[in-house]
Structure formats: C-alpha cells, structure tokens
Write an enzyme that holds these catalytic residues in place. Structure first.
Site: not given
Ligand code: ATP
Ligand code: MG
Length: 572
Positions: A51, A276, A286
């Site tokens: 995102e 994760r 984020k």
């Molecule tokens: P955050 O929780 O850190 O804000 P998010 O999941 O909201 O991250 P996205 O932009 O939606 O951020 O993530 C894109 C992809 O990265 C998703 O498929 C998510 O599952 C993966 N992802 C995000 N954080 C991690 C992590 N700590 N380890 C592995 N994969 C991750």
């Molecule tokens: Mg997300």
C-alpha cells in the site's frame, strides 16, 4: 535471480544447513506439489502488493524476496501491485520510493506494474453483479453502528435493518452513492454473508464506503472507494496470480477472499500465509515509522537508523546483504522475533568479501616521529582487500606527523595493552615500528600529542632482528589527511522489545537517546576524498563505512554501517 546457492539452504531456526531436497520451505513444498498436479497449468505467478502509504521496510524486503524469489526459482512471473484503495493516506512519493527500493533490491517486474485503482471500474461492475445476485446490499448504518451490530467473538451479530432491501433499491442507492448524492460515511455497500459466522470477517463486511477524497491516480472520478478486503482478492484474480502470499494476519480474511471470487465465478488464487518479520530493537509498522518521521525522532524515512530499505541503503547496507538475510530467516507459520545481529552479520559477511580496507582515524591524536626527516613523504604500499587479491593495492603517504586513535595511547597501561604508552613499541600498519618517548598534555591533563621515534629498519612492519611487537595500529598522515564528519549509530531503541514499557509510557519512551553519535573531526587517508556513494569501505579496526548523501564538495560525511566483529574490534 535465485539467491539460494544450489545445494544448501540454511534452516531458519537452527542455522544448520541441510541438503536442498529436504529443506524446501512449506511454501516451496506447496508450489512443487501444485506443479506436479498441474493445478495452475504449471504456472507460478506471484505479486508484491504494497500500500503506497509509507516507505518499505525490512519486513517488506522479506515479502519481496519471498514472492519474487519464488517466481524466479520456479520460472514464473511476478507483479508489483500498488494496493491504493485508501486515498486519504496514499501518495505518489511513496509509489516512487517503493519502486526505487524494489529495484535496488535487484528485482525487475518489467511491465507488470499494476494499481488496484486501475481496477475500480471492474470492481464496481462486480459489486453490481453481487447486488443483482442478492449477495450485497446498501446499508444505512454508520461506522459505529456497524461495529455494534457486528457482535463479538462470543456473540453473534445482528442483521442490519437494511439487509432485506430489494435488488432494485440496492442498485439505485449504490448508483447514487457513486454519483455523490450522499455524504461521507452515511452509507456503505456490504456483502450479504452471515451475521452469525464465527469468522467476524464474514459478518456482512463492508465492500464500499463513501469518501469524497482526491485519489493520487484517479483524481476526483470516484467518491466511493472499495475496501481493501473487497479489492485485494479480486486484484489478485484479475492478474491471474496463482499463489497469493501474505502475512499471517490475513489468514482470517482468506474465507472472505474466497467467497468473493467464488460468488463472482472468477479465478481464485490460493492464499498462503507466513509469519511477519520482526526484529529486536526495532519497530516495524508503517504507522509507527511515520510517527518517528513526523515527530522528528529521526531525520526522515531514510534516516540510517530506520529499518526502512532506504534507511538501510543510506546506512551502507548492500542489496546482497539484505537478500541474504531474508534467505536466512526463511519462512515459517510462527510469529517470532529475529535478532537484529543476524541482519548486521549478513552485512559484515558481505562487506568483508568486498569492501576496500582503508585507514581512518575517528578520534585523532597527533603523533610526531622525532627522528623521521622533516618534509619527507614515503608512499607505502597498502593492500586493498586481503579477502580478494584482485582488488590490488594502493599507496598511502607516510610523514613525520601522523594521527592515531586517541584510544591507542594509555598512561600507565596494563601489560596486556598492546598499543602505545611511554616506552612501548607498536607497529604502524604498512609502515614502521614506533616507540613512544613522551606524552604532551594540556593544563587540564588531557593528552594532546605524543612524541615517538621510529626504527627505519622495520619498514613494511617487520624487524630484521626478529623482535616482535604485538600491536598494530592504523594511522593517517597529518599533512595528507582528509577531514570528515563520521556518524556512528546504535540501535534506535534501547530495549530489545520497544513495547516493553513502564506504566503507561508508550514505545517512544524506549527510544535510545544515544542512537546517533556524530564525530566532527575525523581524519581519513587521502584516497577517501574520492569515496563514492553506495560503496562500502572497511575502516581498519573500526567498522564498515560508506559516504552519506549529505556530503558536499569539501565536506566528507560518512556513516558507520556496522562495527567489526572480529578480534580487531575487541582492541577498540
Ligand atoms: P505494516 O504493517 O508494516 O504497516 P503493511 O502490511 O500495512 O505493513 P503493506 O504495504 O500492506 O504494509 O504490505 C505489503 C506486503 O508486505 C504485504 O503482503 C504484507 O503482508 C507484507 N509485509 C508487511 N510487513 C511485513 C513484515 N514485517 N514481514 C513480512 N512481510 C511483511
Ligand atoms: Mg497492509
């Protein structure tokens, strides 16, 4: 690009290596089974779906390496897709940074760059299709009421009073929602599934909300936006993704994604969840990273202490080190916390192979070698990288006045201090043995200069009489030194778990006040005046460093990427 060497893979938990056959991770196992059964006609098609509401972090790197790495391993394809369904938080700046970061990691998605917002028309048509099938309805409850009606894990939800609306009325209201007739938040479109499902995600989830917001790509075309849960699975479907890999928190959403695809009769990718990445001394979400930036705890998203990819890059991390780290942590179904030392070690190992060794004095102390001829300059041969003969050697100028590290001198030193003290002899790296004859102090008793003599017979670092000295220290010629600012970093948080707080303090209370130390008067060997951005150097005995983007002509600025771990480091 397949980052795993051909016949060994490290086990995530134990660090043991096993032969490749047995060490397939569980996702590879699923893919290999699918390939055998021709489940997807032998296709492997993955995607990374960020995102664009922040910069990518090391957790995302894990997801990228996994998704793209698997596609490469199985001769498949991968997409980069921006899940841009929330105009309130998304920005072009983030889109650009994400692309730069993925590219830097070494992946090329070619022309397969997609945006969920490109699917808004299709998603709208599908919503209409669901309404027509009696599987979606317009609901007049507001956000709070929807939550109230949803029930809890132990109590079933209550039907919305609008659940029984006719198809005609729903179609009319939904169209008027799109046409901007109703205020923000006043109505939603919801899937009609099951208000008593044990899975809360299936209790008539919201598909569309009214939000009169400008979108970074679709502008003002839309005033209703699909919810992530409505857009995500269908975006995967449209792109004909086979294995939709995501983190564990989406496990409970899988039945909903399946419900949408099945109700619409469209391609239904297989979702696979993994845990994760979490790191000690690090916050990863984020939202928190944005708070660190906005509240000024760091200098920006790319502050070298941030776990963002841009921060790591600026800090001196190499893409190879980041990918190797991701490979080593592996994939599991269990949430855990990885020791940040593992990340640092991946960098040390990579730079140990590649970094040019140079001499740089971080906290200078001047040494005058009294019996060395004034005005004489000797160009001494220094090896660029003992790990890599092809790196060759360079010349470093040696003169009567040099800088050494302050720590390499001690009054009344203990026996095991193999460096300088009055009467003691050490080897100057690539140069001569010197013996300290006198220490000069200021009124406050601070050591300001050393007087030494050198033994001209010891050029190159050996004495013809076979006498040994235990210590070797680095140095820089005063006359030739390049001055620099050097930034030393420690963990951004003082506690392994930033959430481990006292009373009602929050995670910010664990910020490490000493995470940045700036040294403004460092003296570097002259070759570093030509240092290039993006290249790692080993400053002998003190760590791996790189030029920071803050450098300007006439002002060198270096970051310490990571300290050394070997015995040299102990001397410090
Ligand atoms: P955050 O929780 O850190 O804000 P998010 O999941 O909201 O991250 P996205 O932009 O939606 O951020 O993530 C894109 C992809 O990265 C998703 O498929 C998510 O599952 C993966 N992802 C995000 N954080 C991690 C992590 N700590 N380890 C592995 N994969 C991750
Ligand atoms: Mg997300």
């Amino acid at each position: 690009m397949n980052t795993a060497p051909p016949n060994r893979v490290d086990d995530a938990q134990t660090g043991e290596s096993r032969d490749e056959k047995r060490s397939l991770n569980f996702i590879e196992q699923i893919i290999e089974d699918d390939l055998k059964s021709r489940k997807w006609d032998g296709r492997v098609h993955t995607r990374f779906p960020p995102e664009p509401n922040g910069y990518l972090h090391i957790g995302h790197a894990k997801s990228i390496c996994l998704n793209f790495g698997l596609a490469e391993k199985y001769n498949g394809t991968y997409n980069l897709r921006f899940d841009d369904t929330n105009p309130a938080k998304e920005e072009q700046e983030y889109v650009d940074s994400i692309k730069a970061d993925v590219r830097w990691l070494g992946f090329d998605w070619e022309d397969r760059e997609f945006f969920a917002s490109d699917y808004f028309d299709q998603l709208y048509d599908w919503a209409v299709q669901l309404i027509e099938a009696g599987k979606a309805y317009v609901c007049d409850l507001d956000g709070e009421q929807i939550r109230e009606y949803r029930g809890t894990l132990t109590e079933p939800g209550k039907d919305s009073p609008n659940r029984g609306r006719s198809v005609e009325e729903n179609l009319d209201l939904f169209k008027r929602m799109r046409d901007g007739e109703f205020p923000d938040g006043s109505r939603t479109l919801r899937a009609k599934i099951d208000m008593s499902s044990s899975n809360l995600n299936l209790r008539d989830p919201v598909m569309y909300r009214i939000l009169k917001a400008h979108h970074h790509r679709t502008g003002d075309k839309w005033c209703i936006y699909p919810m992530y849960d409505y857009a995500h699975g269908q975006s995967d479907s449209l792109e004909r993704i086979t294995h939709s890999i995501c983190t564990l928190e989406f496990e409970n959403h899988r039945p909903l994604y399946d419900w949408f695809c099945q109700s619409l009769g469209i391609h239904n990718p297989q979702q696979i969840e993994f845990s994760r990445l979490n790191l000690t001394y690090t916050v990863m979400s984020k939202r928190r990273l944005l708070e660190l930036v906005k509240e000024g705890h760091v200098s920006g998203w790319n502050d070298p202490r941030m776990p963002t990819i841009s921060g790591l890059r600026r800090r001196g991390y190499t893409p190879e080190a980041v990918r190797e780290f991701c490979r080593r942590v592996g994939v599991t179904k269990f949430d855990g916390v990885t020791d940040i030392v593992q990340l640092e070690n991946a960098l040390r190992e990579d730079l140990n192979e590649r970094a040019t060794r140079v001499m740089a004095v971080l906290r200078p102390l001047k040494v005058v070698i009294e019996n060395y001829p004034e005005g004489q300059v000797e160009e001494l041969e220094a090896i660029n990288n003992p790990q890599d003969e092809s790196a060759g050697s360079r010349k470093v100028p040696f003169t009567r006045e040099i800088y050494i590290e302050r720590d390499d001198y001690m009054d009344d030193a203990p026996k095991k201090f193999f460096r300088l003290s009055v009467g003691r002899e050490v080897r100057l790296r690539y140069a001569y043995f010197i013996t300290c004859t006198e220490v000069i102090k200021d009124e406050a008793g601070e050591v300001v200069e050393l007087r030494c003599t050198y033994d001209p017979e010891t050029k190159g670092g050996n004495a013809p009489d076979g006498r040994k000295v235990k210590g070797t220290i680095h140095w820089v010629s005063v006359e030739h030194a390049a001055s620099a600012e050097v930034r030393l970093y420690d963990h951004l948080f003082a506690k392994e778990d930033p959430d481990d707080v006292e009373g009602d303090a929050d995670w910010r209370s664990n910020l490490n006040p000493n995470s940045l130390e700036t040294l403004t008067d460092c003296k570097l060997e002259p070759s570093l005046a030509e240092a290039e951005l993006g290249v790692g150097y080993q400053f002998e005995r003190t760590g791996y460093f790189c030029l920071d983007k803050d450098f300007r002509p006439g002002k060198l600025v270096f970051n310490r990427a990571v300290s050394l771990r070997d015995t040299w480091a102990k001397v410090k």
